[in-house]
Write an enzyme that holds these catalytic residues in place. Structure first.
Site, PDB file in Angstrom:
ATOM      1  N   CYS A 186      -4.259 -91.646 115.782  1.00 56.37           N
ATOM      2  CA  CYS A 186      -3.178 -90.801 116.111  1.00 56.37           C
ATOM      3  C   CYS A 186      -2.776 -90.915 117.570  1.00 56.37           C
ATOM      4  O   CYS A 186      -1.628 -90.659 118.012  1.00 56.37           O
ATOM      5  CB  CYS A 186      -3.473 -89.360 115.736  1.00 56.37           C
ATOM      6  N   HIS A 228       1.750 -85.210 119.937  1.00 53.68           N
ATOM      7  CA  HIS A 228       1.248 -85.333 118.709  1.00 53.68           C
ATOM      8  C   HIS A 228       1.386 -84.405 117.461  1.00 53.68           C
ATOM      9  O   HIS A 228       1.183 -83.150 118.292  1.00 53.68           O
ATOM     10  CB  HIS A 228      -0.093 -86.079 118.702  1.00 53.68           C
ATOM     11  N   ASN A 255       1.748 -84.928 109.550  1.00 55.15           N
ATOM     12  CA  ASN A 255       1.141 -85.739 110.373  1.00 55.15           C
ATOM     13  C   ASN A 255       1.372 -87.388 110.288  1.00 55.15           C
ATOM     14  O   ASN A 255       0.755 -87.749 109.270  1.00 55.15           O
ATOM     15  CB  ASN A 255      -0.425 -85.319 110.614  1.00 55.15           C
TER      16      ASN A 255
HETATM   17  O1  UT7 Z   1      -4.111 -86.513 113.968  1.00 55.21           O
HETATM   18  C1  UT7 Z   1      -5.556 -86.474 114.075  1.00 55.21           C
HETATM   19  C2  UT7 Z   1      -5.828 -85.127 114.871  1.00 55.21           C
HETATM   20  N1  UT7 Z   1      -6.271 -84.122 113.772  1.00 55.21           N
HETATM   21  C3  UT7 Z   1      -6.115 -82.830 114.080  1.00 55.21           C
HETATM   22  O2  UT7 Z   1      -6.050 -82.283 114.811  1.00 55.21           O
HETATM   23  C4  UT7 Z   1      -6.489 -82.014 112.781  1.00 55.21           C
HETATM   24  C5  UT7 Z   1      -7.335 -80.874 113.359  1.00 55.21           C
HETATM   25  N2  UT7 Z   1      -7.597 -80.043 112.357  1.00 55.21           N
HETATM   26  C6  UT7 Z   1      -6.899 -78.962 111.839  1.00 55.21           C
HETATM   27  O3  UT7 Z   1      -5.617 -79.008 111.897  1.00 55.21           O
HETATM   28  C7  UT7 Z   1      -7.651 -77.903 110.899  1.00 55.21           C
HETATM   29  O4  UT7 Z   1      -8.899 -77.986 111.126  1.00 55.21           O
HETATM   30  C8  UT7 Z   1      -7.364 -78.254 109.249  1.00 55.21           C
HETATM   31  C9  UT7 Z   1      -5.954 -77.865 109.261  1.00 55.21           C
HETATM   32  C10 UT7 Z   1      -7.617 -79.797 109.098  1.00 55.21           C
HETATM   33  C11 UT7 Z   1      -7.996 -77.228 108.610  1.00 55.21           C
HETATM   34  O5  UT7 Z   1      -8.081 -75.609 109.036  1.00 55.21           O
HETATM   35  P1  UT7 Z   1      -9.096 -74.701 109.331  1.00 55.21           P
HETATM   36  O6  UT7 Z   1      -8.384 -73.398 109.667  1.00 55.21           O
HETATM   37  O7  UT7 Z   1      -9.816 -75.458 110.382  1.00 55.21           O
HETATM   38  O8  UT7 Z   1      -9.821 -74.778 107.791  1.00 55.21           O
HETATM   39  P2  UT7 Z   1     -11.207 -75.357 107.444  1.00 55.21           P
HETATM   40  O9  UT7 Z   1     -11.227 -76.872 107.323  1.00 55.21           O
HETATM   41  O10 UT7 Z   1     -12.375 -74.774 108.092  1.00 55.21           O
HETATM   42  O11 UT7 Z   1     -11.244 -74.660 105.914  1.00 55.21           O
HETATM   43  C12 UT7 Z   1     -11.106 -73.221 105.596  1.00 55.21           C
HETATM   44  C13 UT7 Z   1     -10.983 -72.919 104.013  1.00 55.21           C
HETATM   45  C14 UT7 Z   1     -12.459 -73.751 103.222  1.00 55.21           C
HETATM   46  O12 UT7 Z   1     -12.923 -72.768 102.374  1.00 55.21           O
HETATM   47  P3  UT7 Z   1     -13.843 -71.865 102.622  1.00 55.21           P
HETATM   48  O13 UT7 Z   1     -15.251 -72.930 102.771  1.00 55.21           O
HETATM   49  O14 UT7 Z   1     -13.781 -71.083 103.699  1.00 55.21           O
HETATM   50  O15 UT7 Z   1     -14.067 -71.219 101.262  1.00 55.21           O
HETATM   51  C15 UT7 Z   1     -11.638 -75.112 102.862  1.00 55.21           C
HETATM   52  O16 UT7 Z   1     -12.214 -75.326 101.544  1.00 55.21           O
HETATM   53  O17 UT7 Z   1     -10.078 -73.572 103.664  1.00 55.21           O
HETATM   54  C16 UT7 Z   1     -10.077 -74.445 102.418  1.00 55.21           C
HETATM   55  N3  UT7 Z   1      -9.194 -75.462 102.148  1.00 55.21           N
HETATM   56  C17 UT7 Z   1      -7.862 -75.287 101.475  1.00 55.21           C
HETATM   57  N4  UT7 Z   1      -7.663 -74.096 100.853  1.00 55.21           N
HETATM   58  C18 UT7 Z   1      -6.471 -74.485 100.484  1.00 55.21           C
HETATM   59  C19 UT7 Z   1      -9.144 -76.461 102.999  1.00 55.21           C
HETATM   60  N5  UT7 Z   1      -7.990 -77.211 102.801  1.00 55.21           N
HETATM   61  C20 UT7 Z   1      -7.202 -76.470 101.863  1.00 55.21           C
HETATM   62  C21 UT7 Z   1      -5.940 -76.728 101.292  1.00 55.21           C
HETATM   63  N6  UT7 Z   1      -5.572 -75.626 100.420  1.00 55.21           N
HETATM   64  N7  UT7 Z   1      -5.250 -77.804 101.221  1.00 55.21           N
END
Ligand code: UT7
Length: 314
Positions: free
Chosen positions: A115, A241, A271
């Site tokens: 990215c 980005h 993204n």
């Molecule tokens: O471009 C390269 C750089 N990339 C980035 O900068 C991405 C950086 N990270 C992020 O943007 C965020 O971490 C994400 C958007 C990827 C995820 O958000 P988060 O608030 O960190 O969520 P998480 O991964 O900690 O997941 C929280 C919960 C989990 O459930 P439990 O374990 O709390 O029950 C996931 O299983 O959300 C669940 N989850 C979803 N639920 C519904 C993960 N993906 C989804 C989904 N729909 N698509």
């Protein structure tokens, strides 16, 4: 002193666009528009058509950049293309673009920095122009990212989209202050496993990447301003980005910029990896927001980890 001036910008998005609900439906995902839009700001993304290549999208973006600059193929003597989704290991996607545009001179190559690829490509092109390797360069970020997504992993497949963006850099001498002021590139291979392509598909420890993103982008931005003796208040536009709206907003707040001075496309593009910054630049120059003389700050982080920032006066 020779400077690399941004003479034109261009962007291309595939015709097909899917909303969060349409994506969930199409791939049978256990997710919701509410989760995706609240956590990321993403509402839809574009997907390349079957047979539509990274080079096709890149060439379309490059054509717009050339047209905006009033340049033709005979003027381009370098193509530097950032992508994590090349059409083949070789020939490079850049040489395929060279062929598509009918460019018969100069050199072309791809850059792999995930990215952060566009910032890296801009840094390399700027250095090559300043040192006389070329007089002009097409700098392109292009991705067919939806081809490397695991459609059973809701934690990654909802986040990305396809597209391409390009700028034409031209060498300019004299005392003017337009052009790329500086680029600042970083990587730390110790964190390679938190965002990687494994078995051909994207794997990401999202929360870990998020944690690195906020700290590393803030430090790259400070470095870019300090290198030019500039203050946060001098920045007119942040073109970040586009990975997550929460990260974008945090950077805007850090710089003390009002929301309308931050160029946001993540809601409509998701993204697009290396394409996200040049796509956002193309949009903001096309609609007249970013105008000649404006100071623009760009920043990105991605797999590697790689990260960096660039300052340019349009
Ligand atoms: O471009 C390269 C750089 N990339 C980035 O900068 C991405 C950086 N990270 C992020 O943007 C965020 O971490 C994400 C958007 C990827 C995820 O958000 P988060 O608030 O960190 O969520 P998480 O991964 O900690 O997941 C929280 C919960 C989990 O459930 P439990 O374990 O709390 O029950 C996931 O299983 O959300 C669940 N989850 C979803 N639920 C519904 C993960 N993906 C989804 C989904 N729909 N698509």
């Amino acid at each position: 002193m020779t400077r690399s001036v941004i003479a034109g910008t261009g962007g291309y998005l595939p015709v097909r666009a899917l909303t969060n609900d349409e994506l969930a439906e199409a791939y049978g995902l256990d997710t919701s528009d509410a989760w995706i839009s609240e956590r990321t700001g993403i509402r839809r993304r574009h997907m390349a058509a079957p047979g539509e290549t990274t080079a096709d999208m890149a060439a379309a973006a490059a054509r717009e950049a050339l047209a905006q600059a009033g340049a033709d193929a005979a003027e381009v003597d370098a193509i530097i293309l950032a992508t994590a989704t090349p059409d083949s290991a070789f020939p490079s996607t850049a040489t395929r673009v060279q062929e598509k545009l009918g460019i018969r001179q100069g050199f072309s190559f791809d850059i792999s920095a995930a990215c952060t690829g566009f910032i890296y490509a801009l840094g390399v092109a700027d250095s090559m122009i300043r040192t006389g390797h070329c007089r002009s360069a097409l700098v392109i970020g292009a991705e067919a990212f939806t081809r490397i997504l695991d459609w059973t992993d809701r934690g990654t497949c909802v986040l990305f989209g396809d597209g391409a963006g390009a700028v034409l850099l031209r060498a300019e001498g004299g005392e003017g202050d337009r052009g790329i002021l500086s680029t600042h590139l970083h990587s730390d291979g110790r964190h390679g496993d938190i965002l990687q392509v494994e078995g051909g598909l994207v794997r990401m420890a999202g929360r870990e990447v998020f944690r690195h993103a906020v700290a590393k982008l803030a430090s790259a931005v400070d470095e870019a301003l300090a290198a030019n003796g500039l203050a946060q208040a001098d920045v007119q536009w942040l073109v970040p980005h586009q990975a997550n709206r929460r990260i974008i907003d945090a950077m805007g707040r850090k710089l003390g910029l009002p929301a309308e001075r931050v160029v946001v496309t993540v809601d409509r593009h998701a993204n697009t990896s290396a394409a996200s910054i040049p796509l956002a630049l193309a949009e903001a120059t096309r609609d007249g927001r970013v105008a000649r003389g404006d100071l623009v700050l760009m920043e990105a982080i991605g797999g590697g980890l790689t990260w960096g920032a660039a300052l340019a006066r349009f």
